[in-house]
Design an enzyme around this catalytic site. Structure first.
Site, PDB file in Angstrom:
ATOM      1  N   HIS A  82     -25.361  28.589 -27.754  1.00 20.15           N
ATOM      2  CA  HIS A  82     -26.640  27.992 -27.353  1.00 20.15           C
ATOM      3  C   HIS A  82     -26.509  26.507 -27.026  1.00 20.15           C
ATOM      4  CE1 HIS A  82     -27.948  27.116 -31.832  1.00 20.15           C
ATOM      5  NE2 HIS A  82     -26.905  26.420 -31.460  1.00 20.15           N
ATOM      6  N   ASP A 127      -9.124  23.870 -27.258  1.00 18.80           N
ATOM      7  CA  ASP A 127     -10.214  23.702 -26.309  1.00 18.80           C
ATOM      8  C   ASP A 127     -10.655  25.071 -25.812  1.00 18.80           C
ATOM      9  OD1 ASP A 127     -11.898  23.192 -24.170  1.00 18.80           O
ATOM     10  OD2 ASP A 127     -10.614  21.665 -23.280  1.00 18.80           O
ATOM     11  N   MET A 128     -11.830  25.521 -26.219  1.00 19.23           N
ATOM     12  CA  MET A 128     -12.287  26.867 -25.867  1.00 19.23           C
ATOM     13  C   MET A 128     -12.598  27.013 -24.382  1.00 19.23           C
ATOM     14  SD  MET A 128     -15.942  26.854 -27.729  1.00 19.23           S
ATOM     15  CE  MET A 128     -17.060  25.493 -27.521  1.00 19.23           C
ATOM     16  N   LYS A 148     -20.137  31.271 -34.028  1.00 21.45           N
ATOM     17  CA  LYS A 148     -21.351  31.088 -34.822  1.00 21.45           C
ATOM     18  C   LYS A 148     -22.098  29.862 -34.320  1.00 21.45           C
ATOM     19  CE  LYS A 148     -22.962  30.658 -39.561  1.00 21.45           C
ATOM     20  NZ  LYS A 148     -22.563  30.563 -40.957  1.00 21.45           N
TER      21      LYS A 148
END
Length: 115
Positions: free
Chosen positions: A28, A10-11, A24
């Site tokens: 956004h 989990d970032m 990547k």
């Protein structure tokens, strides 16, 4: 690849220690506060004292119509992608100034944008 390891997790919680972090078309997708949280966790994952350690981001940088030599189709395409991010993910495409503001908010003192 011998020197590459993909790690799940989990970032928003933690990013494991790394010599380089590649993001990547991820940032956004998120609103500003989540964008900053991801970058803060990236910053924690890279050792401060090691030179050459980087967070590398592949994403879109919105430009105004003057930077596209007044090519209206490029500008409209970017705006359309921005609307897609908002409608489908709650995120947005950002211009160079917005990227810089969020990098600073996450604690990064230096960055380079390549167009």
């Amino acid at each position: 690849m011998e020197n590459l390891e993909f790690v799940g997790g989990d970032m928003f919680d933690k990013i494991p220690h790394a010599n380089a972090i590649f993001l990547k078309w991820i940032l956004h997708n998120w609103e500003d506060k989540d964008f900053v949280k991801i970058l803060q966790n990236c910053k924690k994952a890279i050792p401060e004292k090691d030179k050459g350690v980087k967070v590398i981001i592949f994403d879109i940088v919105l430009m105004d119509s003057q930077k596209h030599n007044n090519d209206e189709s490029v500008y409209k395409t970017q705006k359309s992608m921005d609307m897609d991010m908002l409608v489908f993910y709650g995120g947005k495409e950002r211009n160079e100034k917005e990227w810089a503001t969020l990098f600073q908010a996450a604690g990064f003192s230096d960055y380079k944008i390549f167009l």
